[in-house]
Design an enzyme around this catalytic site. Sequence first.
Site, mmCIF file in Angstrom:
data_model
loop_
_atom_site.group_PDB
_atom_site.id
_atom_site.type_symbol
_atom_site.label_atom_id
_atom_site.label_comp_id
_atom_site.label_asym_id
_atom_site.label_seq_id
_atom_site.Cartn_x
_atom_site.Cartn_y
_atom_site.Cartn_z
ATOM 1 N N GLY A 162 13.385 -3.834 6.560
ATOM 2 C CA GLY A 162 13.453 -4.240 5.155
ATOM 3 C C GLY A 162 14.581 -3.634 4.340
ATOM 4 C CG ASP B 23 2.382 -1.480 -1.150
ATOM 5 O OD1 ASP B 23 2.090 -1.664 -2.336
ATOM 6 O OD2 ASP B 23 1.822 -2.101 -0.222
ATOM 7 C CG PHE C 163 3.640 -9.711 -0.769
ATOM 8 C CD1 PHE C 163 3.421 -8.555 -0.024
ATOM 9 C CD2 PHE C 163 4.467 -10.690 -0.259
ATOM 10 C CE1 PHE C 163 4.023 -8.389 1.219
ATOM 11 C CE2 PHE C 163 5.072 -10.532 0.979
ATOM 12 C CZ PHE C 163 4.843 -9.381 1.721
ATOM 13 C CB VAL C 164 8.344 -8.654 -4.383
ATOM 14 C CG1 VAL C 164 7.705 -8.616 -5.756
ATOM 15 C CG2 VAL C 164 8.458 -7.242 -3.800
HETATM 16 P P1 5GP Z 1 3.312 1.299 2.413
HETATM 17 O O1 5GP Z 1 3.194 2.006 3.711
HETATM 18 O O2 5GP Z 1 3.943 2.147 1.321
HETATM 19 O O3 5GP Z 1 2.032 0.674 1.981
HETATM 20 O O4 5GP Z 1 4.214 0.060 2.633
HETATM 21 C C1 5GP Z 1 5.544 0.180 2.876
HETATM 22 C C2 5GP Z 1 6.033 -1.013 3.629
HETATM 23 O O5 5GP Z 1 5.200 -2.162 3.435
HETATM 24 C C3 5GP Z 1 7.399 -1.399 3.124
HETATM 25 O O6 5GP Z 1 8.399 -0.768 3.886
HETATM 26 C C4 5GP Z 1 7.417 -2.891 3.304
HETATM 27 O O7 5GP Z 1 7.866 -3.207 4.598
HETATM 28 C C5 5GP Z 1 5.955 -3.302 3.192
HETATM 29 N N1 5GP Z 1 5.627 -3.818 1.832
HETATM 30 C C6 5GP Z 1 4.899 -3.224 0.884
HETATM 31 N N2 5GP Z 1 4.805 -3.980 -0.228
HETATM 32 C C7 5GP Z 1 5.544 -5.084 0.034
HETATM 33 C C8 5GP Z 1 5.851 -6.248 -0.739
HETATM 34 O O8 5GP Z 1 5.506 -6.443 -1.906
HETATM 35 N N3 5GP Z 1 6.635 -7.165 -0.105
HETATM 36 C C9 5GP Z 1 7.084 -7.025 1.173
HETATM 37 N N4 5GP Z 1 7.834 -8.002 1.678
HETATM 38 N N5 5GP Z 1 6.808 -5.939 1.917
HETATM 39 C C10 5GP Z 1 6.050 -4.980 1.349
HETATM 40 MG MG MG Z 2 9.300 -1.701 5.526
#
Ligand code: 5GP
Ligand code: MG
Length: 219
Positions: A80, A138, A187-188
Amino acid sequence: MVGERDEQCAGPSGLTLIVTAQLKIKNSKSKTAVPSRWRKEVQSVLITEAQIARRIKTLAREIERDFHGREMVVVALLNGTVVFLADLIRQLNLPLRLDFIGVSSYGLGTESDHLVFTKELRLDVRGRDVLLVDDILDTGKTMSCVIARLKLLKPRRIKTCVLLDKPARRVEKITADYSGFEIPDLFVVGYGLDYAERYRNLPFVGVLQPHVYHPPAAK
Ligand code: 5GP
Ligand code: MG
């Protein structure tokens, strides 16, 4: 849509510190029209290409200040970060080395499941200053897990940098040292972020049309 504040506050030694507040994106009702090429699938533009470019320049100045004179290793999380990373490192006027960690937390859906490491770091970060870059913070599970893994390699310090921050979803106690935009719980996609491996090539950050997630049942 975006409010930027430069606040001045007195540091402990009486020196004046300039604190660039994180930019807050308050809602998804952007006035920016979705380019016609994407209108069928993208509902709205949350952050424009120009806003991202401006913000990256400010972030780069902050990072340069903090990493001045250090041996910097930029560690980016695949996949990403690719678009953000390419723009960010070209704004950094510092000697740096670059490496990647492959980590995947999403399958086809939008909910986080268990983390899978798909590529390990190859550069030696022992004693180095690491800038860990991800696309979005996130729940914080990914960053926390990667930081714990990186610490085993004994870097001098680890600073974290994300393009987007969704504090409403946080589960782990973690904040990013450098963060581009604080966004609401949406969710973006775009600018590197995907849904089911698509939409990474949007030049902006946007919100998908609901039908993309819930396609009408085949007749
Ligand atoms: P976390 O472990 O902090 O919950 O999530 C981190 C990872 O989840 C990010 O590196 C990303 O790949 C994915 N992610 C979290 N929120 C989003 C979102 O709104 N859109 C997308 N496309 N990926 C997200
Ligand atoms: Mg990621």
